[in-house]
Design a protein around this motif. Structure first.
Motif, mmCIF file in Angstrom:
data_model
loop_
_atom_site.group_PDB
_atom_site.id
_atom_site.type_symbol
_atom_site.label_atom_id
_atom_site.label_comp_id
_atom_site.label_asym_id
_atom_site.label_seq_id
_atom_site.Cartn_x
_atom_site.Cartn_y
_atom_site.Cartn_z
ATOM 1 N N ALA A 23 0.846 -1.172 -0.108
ATOM 2 C CA ALA A 23 -0.027 0.016 -0.049
ATOM 3 C C ALA A 23 0.708 1.184 0.071
ATOM 4 O O ALA A 23 0.365 2.242 -0.681
ATOM 5 C CB ALA A 23 -0.974 -0.038 1.114
ATOM 6 N N VAL A 24 1.808 1.329 0.785
ATOM 7 C CA VAL A 24 2.820 2.375 0.747
ATOM 8 C C VAL A 24 3.488 2.487 -0.531
ATOM 9 O O VAL A 24 3.507 3.780 -1.264
ATOM 10 C CB VAL A 24 3.910 2.359 1.833
ATOM 11 N N ALA A 25 4.161 1.576 -1.055
ATOM 12 C CA ALA A 25 4.938 1.286 -2.257
ATOM 13 C C ALA A 25 3.931 1.944 -3.382
ATOM 14 O O ALA A 25 4.472 2.444 -4.314
ATOM 15 C CB ALA A 25 5.564 0.054 -2.670
ATOM 16 N N LYS A 26 2.874 1.410 -3.518
ATOM 17 C CA LYS A 26 2.087 1.719 -4.721
ATOM 18 C C LYS A 26 1.294 3.007 -4.615
ATOM 19 O O LYS A 26 0.821 3.499 -5.724
ATOM 20 C CB LYS A 26 0.851 0.519 -4.894
ATOM 21 N N SER A 27 1.662 3.591 -3.451
ATOM 22 C CA SER A 27 0.689 4.847 -3.391
ATOM 23 C C SER A 27 1.345 6.069 -4.283
ATOM 24 O O SER A 27 0.646 7.010 -4.832
ATOM 25 C CB SER A 27 0.999 5.566 -1.853
#
Length: 147
Positions: A23-27
């Motif tokens: 979730a953090v990386a894809k943000s």
């Protein structure tokens, strides 16, 4: 220098952590360094590449689901420190990453520790550069991280 103490991580905890990291990386768009860090974490907890690929395709985990999946302070701190490390993997934390991190920190009850954990992460990353003889480059990296 160790960033996190040894923490027992069950399969369910590992899945929640990996989904949170995605979730953090894809943000702001999944970067190769971020993907490698998630894969390294996943391999360390005994996950298979096929299972990781499946997790990557699942919808992003929400902050409340993450918080309910990580019951102990050790697991919550492990996640947040790892997520901060992931966010810094490409050399900067984007506004989108910062928003997701802040939402997760709030849900995990760790908002007050974010600045302290981020400093620990930066020091950890810089500690891996101290053996380099090009001190000017190391200083430039430290400056870019606002240390």
């Amino acid at each position: 220098m160790s960033l996190v103490p040894e923490v027992a991580v069950s399969a369910a905890h590992a899945e929640a952590i990996a989904r949170g990291l995605f979730a953090v990386a894809k943000s702001d768009g999944l970067h190769q360094a971020e993907e490698a860090l998630i894969a390294s974490f996943w391999a360390d907890v005994g996950g298979t590449p096929a299972a990781l690929a499946e997790l990557a395709r699942r919808p992003a985990i929400g902050a409340s689901e993450l918080a309910s999946s990580l019951e102990t302070s050790d697991l919550r701190e492990l996640f947040l420190k790892t997520a901060l490390l992931l966010a810094w993997a490409d050399g900067k934390v984007s506004a989108a990453e910062r928003g997701v991190l802040d939402d997760f920190a709030r849900a995990l009850g760790l908002s007050a520790q974010v600045a302290k954990f981020e400093l620990l992460v930066k020091e950890y990353l810089l500690s891996h550069l101290t053996h380099l003889s090009n001190t000017t480059a190391v200083a430039a990296v430290a400056k870019s991280m606002s240390l």
